[in-house]
Design a protein around this motif. Sequence first.
Motif, short mmCIF file in Angstrom:
data_model
loop_
_atom_site.label_atom_id
_atom_site.label_comp_id
_atom_site.label_asym_id
_atom_site.label_seq_id
_atom_site.Cartn_x
_atom_site.Cartn_y
_atom_site.Cartn_z
N ILE A 3 0.86 -1.18 0.00
CA ILE A 3 0.00 0.00 0.00
C ILE A 3 0.89 1.23 0.00
O ILE A 3 1.75 1.40 0.87
CB ILE A 3 -0.94 0.03 1.22
N ILE A 4 0.68 2.09 -0.98
CA ILE A 4 1.50 3.29 -1.14
C ILE A 4 0.59 4.50 -1.24
O ILE A 4 -0.41 4.48 -1.98
CB ILE A 4 2.36 3.19 -2.41
N VAL A 5 0.90 5.54 -0.50
CA VAL A 5 0.21 6.82 -0.64
C VAL A 5 1.18 7.78 -1.30
O VAL A 5 2.28 8.03 -0.80
CB VAL A 5 -0.27 7.38 0.71
N ALA A 6 0.79 8.31 -2.46
CA ALA A 6 1.58 9.32 -3.16
C ALA A 6 0.96 10.68 -2.87
O ALA A 6 -0.19 10.92 -3.25
CB ALA A 6 1.60 9.04 -4.66
N THR A 30 3.86 2.96 2.93
CA THR A 30 4.89 3.65 2.16
C THR A 30 4.35 4.97 1.64
O THR A 30 3.22 5.03 1.12
CB THR A 30 5.34 2.78 0.98
N CYS A 31 5.12 6.02 1.76
CA CYS A 31 4.69 7.34 1.29
C CYS A 31 5.68 7.88 0.28
O CYS A 31 6.89 7.86 0.50
CB CYS A 31 4.54 8.30 2.47
N ILE A 32 5.15 8.36 -0.84
CA ILE A 32 5.95 9.06 -1.84
C ILE A 32 5.50 10.51 -1.83
O ILE A 32 4.35 10.81 -2.15
CB ILE A 32 5.75 8.44 -3.24
N ALA A 33 6.39 11.40 -1.44
CA ALA A 33 6.04 12.82 -1.32
C ALA A 33 6.52 13.57 -2.56
O ALA A 33 7.72 13.69 -2.80
CB ALA A 33 6.65 13.41 -0.06
N LEU A 34 5.57 14.07 -3.34
CA LEU A 34 5.90 14.89 -4.51
C LEU A 34 5.99 16.35 -4.10
O LEU A 34 5.38 16.78 -3.13
CB LEU A 34 4.84 14.70 -5.59
N ASP A 35 6.76 17.12 -4.86
CA ASP A 35 7.06 18.48 -4.43
C ASP A 35 5.94 19.47 -4.69
O ASP A 35 5.93 20.56 -4.12
CB ASP A 35 8.35 18.97 -5.10
N LYS A 36 4.98 19.12 -5.56
CA LYS A 36 3.85 20.01 -5.82
C LYS A 36 2.70 19.20 -6.41
O LYS A 36 2.84 17.99 -6.64
CB LYS A 36 4.25 21.13 -6.78
N GLY A 76 0.70 13.32 -11.16
CA GLY A 76 0.99 12.75 -9.85
C GLY A 76 1.20 11.25 -9.93
O GLY A 76 2.17 10.70 -9.38
N TYR A 77 0.29 10.56 -10.63
CA TYR A 77 0.44 9.11 -10.75
C TYR A 77 1.67 8.74 -11.58
O TYR A 77 2.38 7.79 -11.25
CB TYR A 77 -0.82 8.50 -11.36
N ASN A 78 1.92 9.46 -12.65
CA ASN A 78 3.09 9.13 -13.47
C ASN A 78 4.38 9.21 -12.66
O ASN A 78 5.25 8.34 -12.75
CB ASN A 78 3.16 10.05 -14.68
N ARG A 79 4.50 10.26 -11.88
CA ARG A 79 5.73 10.42 -11.09
C ARG A 79 5.82 9.42 -9.96
O ARG A 79 6.90 8.94 -9.63
CB ARG A 79 5.79 11.86 -10.56
N ALA A 80 4.70 9.11 -9.36
CA ALA A 80 4.71 8.14 -8.27
C ALA A 80 5.00 6.73 -8.79
O ALA A 80 5.86 6.01 -8.24
CB ALA A 80 3.37 8.16 -7.54
N LEU A 81 4.31 6.32 -9.84
CA LEU A 81 4.47 4.95 -10.34
C LEU A 81 5.84 4.71 -10.96
O LEU A 81 6.28 3.57 -11.04
CB LEU A 81 3.35 4.64 -11.34
N ALA A 82 6.51 5.77 -11.38
CA ALA A 82 7.88 5.62 -11.87
C ALA A 82 8.82 5.15 -10.77
O ALA A 82 9.90 4.62 -11.04
CB ALA A 82 8.38 6.95 -12.44
N GLN A 83 8.37 5.31 -9.51
CA GLN A 83 9.20 4.91 -8.37
C GLN A 83 8.74 3.59 -7.75
O GLN A 83 9.28 3.18 -6.72
CB GLN A 83 9.13 6.00 -7.29
N VAL A 84 7.78 2.93 -8.38
CA VAL A 84 7.20 1.71 -7.81
C VAL A 84 7.54 0.52 -8.68
O VAL A 84 7.41 0.57 -9.91
CB VAL A 84 5.66 1.85 -7.69
#
Length: 333
Positions: free
Chosen positions: A33-36, A56-62, A69-77
């Motif tokens: 389970i990941i919260v972006a 797990t938390c993925i913190a985006l800068d804006k 948001g999903y594209n940047r988060a899923l690139a890290q998963v």
Amino acid sequence: MPKVAVVILNYNGKQHLATFLPSVLQHSAEAEIIVADNGSTDDSLSFLASSFPNVTCIALDKNYGFCGGYNRALAQVEAEYFVLLNSDVEVSAGWLNPLIQGMEQNPEMGACQPKILSYQQKTHFEYAGAAGGYLDTLGYPFCRGRIFDVLEEDKGQYDAPAQIFWATGACLCIRANLYKKLGGLDESFFAHMEEIDLCWRLQNHGYQVWCLPQSVVYHLGGGTLAANNPRKTYLNFRNSLSVLLKNLPGNKLYKILVRLALDELAVLQQLIKGRPAHAWAIIKADIAFVWNLKNLLQKRGQAKGMKETSPGNSFLLWEFYWRRNKKFSDWKN
């Protein structure tokens, strides 16, 4: 069980996380389970750290919007399957199993969704996805269980698994390799209609999209943009035209001109209803679409095997307003 990542995109949604994340944790032991966090300005991040330290938390800068948001988060998963889950969704026991089993058993299934019921009225379907989405002959979206704002009671009438045209972004299960191969969600959409575009591109590449109703979730809806927000009207009208230009075969592009003409009728309808802000939002949406033609045509040129995969010759406006068919089950698809 293949590796599954359930990814929840959050923006200033502390209250939704407090309400709905416990059900996801309770009923999704087989998944990560990941919260972006999309640059929240509330205390979502500190709340997650203190209340759900194992998430797990993925913190985006804006705030990059739903798509960015999903594209940047899923690139890290790293996972075999991504499940994009709205923050205002309550899941039920065993909800993941039918989705993943269906994908494992059918290699041609690129994406799928569960049955989406209303969190507030759990006997009825929810607007965003219901029992699977379709497009009519002019590209207007509708669902099994939802035509415009008419939501059917769930009596098991759509409990059979069905190949559909689009799966809702409220709860979308997709093969991770395909998500990455297709470049993810189109960030120019920001939000709304992006899942229809993604599912159409999947089908243009030879994959299928399904609704697997043995999986059931409950969606609150309107958690980010309420239905009465002109911004939502703008995004829906602009992005709907963009989906068509990106994906329709060349001999069907005339439908965009028909849609633009019908948009002017929609402007008039909004003015009659005393909703000038929504009328102006539709005008701005059409202008933005025309202004972005060059970029859309470039994306169209990159598409593979473009074909019309919308169902038959059904015309939503005719069926609903003239023939008075208010339910999907009344249609002859």
